[in-house]
Design a protein around this motif. Structure first.
Motif, PDB file in Angstrom:
ATOM      1  N   VAL A 250      -3.735  18.088   6.942  1.00  0.00           N
ATOM      2  CA  VAL A 250      -4.076  16.908   6.137  1.00  0.00           C
ATOM      3  C   VAL A 250      -4.748  15.854   7.016  1.00  0.00           C
ATOM      4  O   VAL A 250      -5.699  15.201   6.601  1.00  0.00           O
ATOM      5  CB  VAL A 250      -2.836  16.326   5.450  1.00  0.00           C
ATOM      6  CG1 VAL A 250      -3.188  15.079   4.674  1.00  0.00           C
ATOM      7  CG2 VAL A 250      -2.204  17.355   4.535  1.00  0.00           C
TER       8      VAL A 250
ATOM      9  N   GLN B 197       0.779   5.773  -0.009  1.00  0.00           N
ATOM     10  CA  GLN B 197      -0.028   6.948   0.261  1.00  0.00           C
ATOM     11  C   GLN B 197       0.770   8.170  -0.136  1.00  0.00           C
ATOM     12  O   GLN B 197       1.917   8.332   0.299  1.00  0.00           O
ATOM     13  CB  GLN B 197      -0.313   6.973   1.770  1.00  0.00           C
ATOM     14  CG  GLN B 197      -0.866   8.243   2.306  1.00  0.00           C
ATOM     15  CD  GLN B 197      -2.378   8.317   2.174  1.00  0.00           C
ATOM     16  OE1 GLN B 197      -3.021   7.298   1.950  1.00  0.00           O
ATOM     17  NE2 GLN B 197      -2.927   9.495   2.278  1.00  0.00           N
ATOM     18  N   VAL B 198       0.170   9.014  -0.955  1.00  0.00           N
ATOM     19  CA  VAL B 198       0.804  10.287  -1.280  1.00  0.00           C
ATOM     20  C   VAL B 198       0.686  11.196  -0.062  1.00  0.00           C
ATOM     21  O   VAL B 198      -0.402  11.373   0.477  1.00  0.00           O
ATOM     22  CB  VAL B 198       0.135  10.936  -2.507  1.00  0.00           C
ATOM     23  CG1 VAL B 198       0.680  12.334  -2.732  1.00  0.00           C
ATOM     24  CG2 VAL B 198       0.333  10.079  -3.743  1.00  0.00           C
ATOM     25  N   THR B 199       1.810  11.732   0.402  1.00  0.00           N
ATOM     26  CA  THR B 199       1.772  12.567   1.601  1.00  0.00           C
ATOM     27  C   THR B 199       1.859  14.050   1.291  1.00  0.00           C
ATOM     28  O   THR B 199       1.655  14.878   2.174  1.00  0.00           O
ATOM     29  CB  THR B 199       2.919  12.208   2.564  1.00  0.00           C
ATOM     30  OG1 THR B 199       4.153  12.327   1.860  1.00  0.00           O
ATOM     31  CG2 THR B 199       2.775  10.793   3.076  1.00  0.00           C
TER      32      THR B 199
ATOM     33  N   LEU C 109      -8.240  14.187   6.334  1.00  0.00           N
ATOM     34  CA  LEU C 109      -8.416  12.746   6.175  1.00  0.00           C
ATOM     35  C   LEU C 109      -9.301  12.160   7.263  1.00  0.00           C
ATOM     36  O   LEU C 109      -9.997  11.175   7.049  1.00  0.00           O
ATOM     37  CB  LEU C 109      -7.056  12.047   6.221  1.00  0.00           C
ATOM     38  CG  LEU C 109      -6.137  12.247   5.025  1.00  0.00           C
ATOM     39  CD1 LEU C 109      -4.769  11.667   5.320  1.00  0.00           C
ATOM     40  CD2 LEU C 109      -6.724  11.595   3.781  1.00  0.00           C
ATOM     41  N   GLY C 110      -9.239  12.781   8.431  1.00  0.00           N
ATOM     42  CA  GLY C 110      -9.931  12.187   9.561  1.00  0.00           C
ATOM     43  C   GLY C 110     -11.363  12.633   9.716  1.00  0.00           C
ATOM     44  O   GLY C 110     -12.166  11.930  10.308  1.00  0.00           O
ATOM     45  N   SER C 111     -11.700  13.791   9.160  1.00  0.00           N
ATOM     46  CA  SER C 111     -13.041  14.262   9.482  1.00  0.00           C
ATOM     47  C   SER C 111     -13.791  14.946   8.345  1.00  0.00           C
ATOM     48  O   SER C 111     -14.823  15.551   8.585  1.00  0.00           O
ATOM     49  CB  SER C 111     -12.987  15.201  10.691  1.00  0.00           C
ATOM     50  OG  SER C 111     -12.261  16.362  10.387  1.00  0.00           O
ATOM     51  N   MET C 112     -13.265  14.864   7.136  1.00  0.00           N
ATOM     52  CA  MET C 112     -14.024  15.443   6.034  1.00  0.00           C
ATOM     53  C   MET C 112     -14.535  14.348   5.108  1.00  0.00           C
ATOM     54  O   MET C 112     -13.925  13.301   4.982  1.00  0.00           O
ATOM     55  CB  MET C 112     -13.154  16.390   5.220  1.00  0.00           C
ATOM     56  CG  MET C 112     -12.748  17.649   5.956  1.00  0.00           C
ATOM     57  SD  MET C 112     -11.856  18.758   4.844  1.00  0.00           S
ATOM     58  CE  MET C 112     -11.574  20.133   5.946  1.00  0.00           C
TER      59      MET C 112
ATOM     60  N   GLY D 232      -7.111  10.151   0.493  1.00  0.00           N
ATOM     61  CA  GLY D 232      -7.694   8.968   1.113  1.00  0.00           C
ATOM     62  C   GLY D 232      -8.973   8.514   0.438  1.00  0.00           C
ATOM     63  O   GLY D 232      -9.897   8.038   1.084  1.00  0.00           O
ATOM     64  N   LEU D 233      -9.012   8.672  -0.878  1.00  0.00           N
ATOM     65  CA  LEU D 233     -10.200   8.298  -1.647  1.00  0.00           C
ATOM     66  C   LEU D 233      -9.771   7.476  -2.852  1.00  0.00           C
ATOM     67  O   LEU D 233      -8.602   7.467  -3.225  1.00  0.00           O
ATOM     68  CB  LEU D 233     -10.920   9.556  -2.144  1.00  0.00           C
ATOM     69  CG  LEU D 233     -11.378  10.573  -1.098  1.00  0.00           C
ATOM     70  CD1 LEU D 233     -11.804  11.873  -1.773  1.00  0.00           C
ATOM     71  CD2 LEU D 233     -12.514   9.985  -0.277  1.00  0.00           C
TER      72      LEU D 233
ATOM     73  N   GLU E 177     -15.715  17.553   0.439  1.00  0.00           N
ATOM     74  CA  GLU E 177     -15.019  18.544   1.254  1.00  0.00           C
ATOM     75  C   GLU E 177     -13.511  18.411   1.061  1.00  0.00           C
ATOM     76  O   GLU E 177     -12.791  19.409   0.968  1.00  0.00           O
ATOM     77  CB  GLU E 177     -15.360  18.345   2.733  1.00  0.00           C
ATOM     78  CG  GLU E 177     -16.819  18.585   3.058  1.00  0.00           C
ATOM     79  CD  GLU E 177     -17.181  18.153   4.473  1.00  0.00           C
ATOM     80  OE1 GLU E 177     -18.129  18.714   5.032  1.00  0.00           O
ATOM     81  OE2 GLU E 177     -16.520  17.245   5.015  1.00  0.00           O
TER      82      GLU E 177
ATOM     83  N   ARG F 226       0.835  -1.191   0.000  1.00  0.00           N
ATOM     84  CA  ARG F 226       0.000   0.000   0.000  1.00  0.00           C
ATOM     85  C   ARG F 226       0.863   1.230   0.000  1.00  0.00           C
ATOM     86  O   ARG F 226       1.882   1.260   0.684  1.00  0.00           O
ATOM     87  CB  ARG F 226      -0.834   0.034   1.294  1.00  0.00           C
ATOM     88  CG  ARG F 226      -2.243  -0.386   1.105  1.00  0.00           C
ATOM     89  CD  ARG F 226      -3.007  -0.171   2.366  1.00  0.00           C
ATOM     90  NE  ARG F 226      -2.433  -0.900   3.491  1.00  0.00           N
ATOM     91  CZ  ARG F 226      -3.157  -1.442   4.458  1.00  0.00           C
ATOM     92  NH1 ARG F 226      -4.458  -1.352   4.415  1.00  0.00           N
ATOM     93  NH2 ARG F 226      -2.589  -2.076   5.463  1.00  0.00           N
TER      94      ARG F 226
ATOM     95  N   TYR G 152      -3.710  10.909  -2.047  1.00  0.00           N
ATOM     96  CA  TYR G 152      -3.458  12.005  -1.096  1.00  0.00           C
ATOM     97  C   TYR G 152      -4.663  12.245  -0.200  1.00  0.00           C
ATOM     98  O   TYR G 152      -4.525  12.495   0.998  1.00  0.00           O
ATOM     99  CB  TYR G 152      -3.119  13.270  -1.873  1.00  0.00           C
ATOM    100  CG  TYR G 152      -2.767  14.472  -1.021  1.00  0.00           C
ATOM    101  CD1 TYR G 152      -1.693  14.447  -0.158  1.00  0.00           C
ATOM    102  CD2 TYR G 152      -3.521  15.636  -1.100  1.00  0.00           C
ATOM    103  CE1 TYR G 152      -1.367  15.555   0.615  1.00  0.00           C
ATOM    104  CE2 TYR G 152      -3.200  16.751  -0.337  1.00  0.00           C
ATOM    105  CZ  TYR G 152      -2.122  16.700   0.519  1.00  0.00           C
ATOM    106  OH  TYR G 152      -1.805  17.795   1.283  1.00  0.00           O
TER     107      TYR G 152
END
Lengths: 271, 271
Positions: B180, B111-113, B184-187, B228-229, B191, B109, B226
């Motif tokens: 970020v 993830q773009v940071t 990632l955590g709440s949108m 998380g989708l 959004e 896996r 980036y």
DNA sequence: CGGTAAGTTGAAAAATCTCAATCACGGTGG
DNA sequence: CCACCGTGATTGAGATTTTTCAACTTACCG
């Protein structure tokens, strides 16, 4: 936690779960309280010095750091060390207790960005603008060492080792956040919780505590906020792990029964 | 992009969308190419100096920085500036082009940071351990200035302004990552995309480009990673924004038709 | 004891992902 | 010059995960 008395710096651990054999004999040796007081609780005498800012410093450097870190601040559970918008003057080293940091959006939403335990540093978010960009809140009665930032910068211009250590700590924070982004961006609920627990046990083990028995200092909601999940999802994941025999969960007391299993859960890309 | 020729440092922009009036007259003034060559493309003559490491330095300090930053590296699109595990020796300042950084888990896996554009610094992840903890890959033909880290530390022991600027840049990176994490955590999906686009346009505007017309340098999959989708969710969100009249989307060309609307979308806690 | 905050569990709703088909575009080679 | 190919993007429909809402339990504190 009911009182503000702060005994030995290394705390925030399961008082009723004595350290396991595998955690004994760690570098963090016991230091008599009298000695600590004699040293005015200086960095050079702190049993956290191998985890904290002083890592890698020699005697002279340590002595200078001692003169710089003169103030401590004690916070009862629930109190903020600083809040978003506060002027930035100092970094803080957690001496005892446990903290969370959280950022808030304009619309009230907020997100826990980290949990800090003994020996970890807080406050780097304030350097960029001169004002803190997040809240730091004590999750239990805690104490921090105040490290005035201007003086720290001045001292780290004198001592390359201190300078480099500071850069390393900030870099580590950046790398840690990369890890959280990976977690938030590409793991599912149970993987996130497993990864979170492994991280906690690792850090506790580095402080000489049992790597298998821990007491969570934060609520399910706070874990959920950190992991980008609702508190219900966190609770369900705990129950699932318990059903699967990986954990034993009794409210905030958690015992890891199958660390390998937990590790497997943390990166089960094959869902 | 088809060749490796790198004209003016400030690039990676919509060549067919001339800067809007509202972006004109920005501090980033045009500098003749001859001058640049005469200055050996030094920091002191770089039109990115107000966005990059030199911010706040005086003439003398700038001169010293010039002697330090002697090497540039040109990368064709797709090439890695560094990879996870590579030994860390230097920071890099993006001179032209566009980069992504990504971390990978053991299980493949990744993830773009982050995405980095002209004037932004890369490589801080390597300080902690002496080895890079993520990959940095050019998303178009790019050029970076190589800033040898040991020398930078030495110089920043001499000059408090440089030292402080370095700390500020690292702090800013930490704060950015907090943002970020919030995202990632709440949108929710839309959004996230709205917030992402606003961030991009802001940064482009700070470089003198139009804040309304942009060409994305990355694929939907990279945006998705980036944010998380999945790439499909990103694509659907683009389409939705277009249907709602907020954006005009034509593959990688995006025009913001209703910035206020986009801003509203980015924090619609009232779902 | 009783009140409150925290935690658990269930069932339905919603968001996102997955899989699959199709479309658009930019080279490339005939 | 144009057909073709491959990558990237779009769209649809069904599956899955997570959230939401609600009820209920447990632990802790005065």
């Amino acid at each position: 936690m009911h009182s503000s008395t702060l005994p030995d710096p290394v705390r925030s651990n399961p008082p009723d779960h004595p350290a396991h054999p595998d955690a004994a004999g760690q570098p963090v040796a016991a230091i008599h309280l009298q000695d600590l007081h004699a040293l005015r609780q200086a960095c050079s005498g702190c049993n956290l010095r191998e985890l904290c800012l002083p890592v890698g410093l020699n005697g002279e450097e340590l002595m200078h750091l001692d003169t710089l870190v003169q103030t401590r601040r004690t916070l009862p559970r629930g109190e903020a060390l600083y809040r978003s918008g506060d002027a930035f003057h100092a970094l803080y080293a957690v001496r005892a207790g446990f903290f969370k940091t959280c950022v808030g959006a304009e619309d009230g939403r907020d997100q826990v960005t980290g949990f800090q335990m003994a020996g970890e540093l807080l406050g780097f978010d304030g350097i960029a603008t001169g004002h803190h960009a997040c809240d730091a809140v004590a999750l239990e009665d805690s104490q921090v060492c105040v490290i005035p930032f201007e003086q720290l910068e001045a001292l780290s211009r004198q001592f390359a080792a201190l300078q480099h250590q500071m850069h390393k700590v900030m870099s580590r924070e950046i790398v840690r956040e990369h890890g959280v982004m990976l977690l938030l961006g590409s793991m599912r609920a149970e993987e996130r919780l497993a990864a979170f627990l492994l991280n906690l046990t690792q850090r506790l083990a580095a402080r000489g505590f049992s790597g298998t028995a821990l007491v969570l200092r934060m609520t399910r909601a706070e874990i959920g906020s950190y992991l980008g999940l609702t508190l219900e999802t966190v609770s369900r994941a705990f129950s699932k792990f318990q059903d699967d025999g990986v954990l034993e969960v009794k409210q905030r007391e958690v015992r890891v029964l199958d660390e390998a299993g937990l590790r497997r859960l943390a990166n089960s890309s094959a869902c």
